[in-house]
Enzyme design. Structure first.
Site, PDB file in Angstrom:
ATOM      1  N   ASP A   1       0.859  -1.185   0.000  1.00 14.86           N
ATOM      2  CA  ASP A   1       0.000   0.000   0.000  1.00 14.86           C
ATOM      3  C   ASP A   1       0.897   1.237   0.000  1.00 14.86           C
ATOM      4  O   ASP A   1       1.503   1.572   1.027  1.00 14.86           O
ATOM      5  CB  ASP A   1      -0.905   0.011   1.233  1.00 14.86           C
TER       6      ASP A   1
ATOM      7  N   LYS B   1      -6.795   3.580  -3.077  1.00 16.09           N
ATOM      8  CA  LYS B   1      -7.195   3.552  -1.667  1.00 16.09           C
ATOM      9  C   LYS B   1      -7.429   4.963  -1.159  1.00 16.09           C
ATOM     10  O   LYS B   1      -6.700   5.891  -1.520  1.00 16.09           O
ATOM     11  CB  LYS B   1      -6.090   2.844  -0.870  1.00 16.09           C
TER      12      LYS B   1
ATOM     13  N   LYS C   1     -10.156   0.458  -2.343  1.00 17.10           N
ATOM     14  CA  LYS C   1     -10.020   0.121  -0.925  1.00 17.10           C
ATOM     15  C   LYS C   1     -10.388   1.339  -0.099  1.00 17.10           C
ATOM     16  O   LYS C   1      -9.849   2.428  -0.297  1.00 17.10           O
ATOM     17  CB  LYS C   1      -8.598  -0.321  -0.591  1.00 17.10           C
TER      18      LYS C   1
END
Length: 221
Positions: A90, A152, A181
């Site tokens: 991430d 995300k 996400k």
């Protein structure tokens, strides 16, 4: 629809994280069959050993939390994490470069991390709480163009939390099979359900157990 537990990236990124905390989060991930455990890079080896023999992924953060590292440092972080067996990455974008409209820089940096991940999943943290809607759309499109697997919402450190509106906006602008996400501020089943209904395929949260308990109480699990 996949099981609710498989939406959860069980996350512990505290600066004061200890071995015991990582052990507890991995045990909870196994007990609840979460999608992944998201931990700081220094804990990758421990998490890999604890999750061996399960299908639960080890996820770490790149350029965390500010995203203002040199691209070469983000790449080196990714390569080191890859060698330790990390499954998912991430990464935080360079928000300042995005706001300066240096879009090639942002796209190329994401692409460099994707390349370093060698086919493993990269999720791009765009920090929605720091962006205008126009910038959210641009960041989402750049992530898709660069080969990311997910875009995300938030790191949980900078301003902002996951919102239904942001998830829907990002989802509407995803291409090439990229997913969304939602992360930050997800504390209960009601909020998790709204975000999933808006299009989130993963939830970054430390409240995965509470979310599952809420689903059971609501008769949805």
């Amino acid at each position: 629809m996949k099981p609710l537990s498989k939406y959860v990236d069980h996350t512990t990124l505290k600066p004061f994280g200890t071995k015991e905390m990582v052990e507890q989060f991995c045990a909870a991930a196994i007990a609840n069959d979460f999608a992944s455990v998201c931990i700081n890079p220094c804990d990758i080896a421990l998490a890999k050993s604890l999750l061996a023999g399960t299908d639960i992924k080890v996820c770490t953060v790149i350029g965390f939390p500010l995203g203002r590292n040199l691209t070469a440092i983000k790449v080196a972080e990714t390569e080191a994490a890859y060698e330790l067996g990390c499954d998912e990455f991430d990464m935080v974008i360079n928000v300042g470069k995005l706001k300066d409209r240096e879009y090639d820089y942002v796209r190329d940096e994401i692409a460099a991390v994707v390349k370093a991940a060698k086919g493993r999943l990269v999720k791009v943290i765009i920090e929605t709480g720091l962006l205008t809607d126009e910038e959210k759309v641009i960041a989402t499109k750049l992530s898709c163009e660069a080969g990311a697997g997910y875009v995300k919402t938030c790191s949980g450190v900078s301003a902002g939390v996951a919102t239904v509106e942001d998830v829907a906006l990002m989802k509407a602008n995803c291409t090439n099979g990229v997913k969304v996400k939602a992360s930050s501020g997800i504390r209960c089943y009601e909020d998790a359900k709204k975000l999933i209904d808006a299009g989130a395929e993963r939830l970054g949260t430390s409240a995965g157990i509470v979310i599952l308990e809420g689903a059971k109480a609501a008769g949805d699990l």
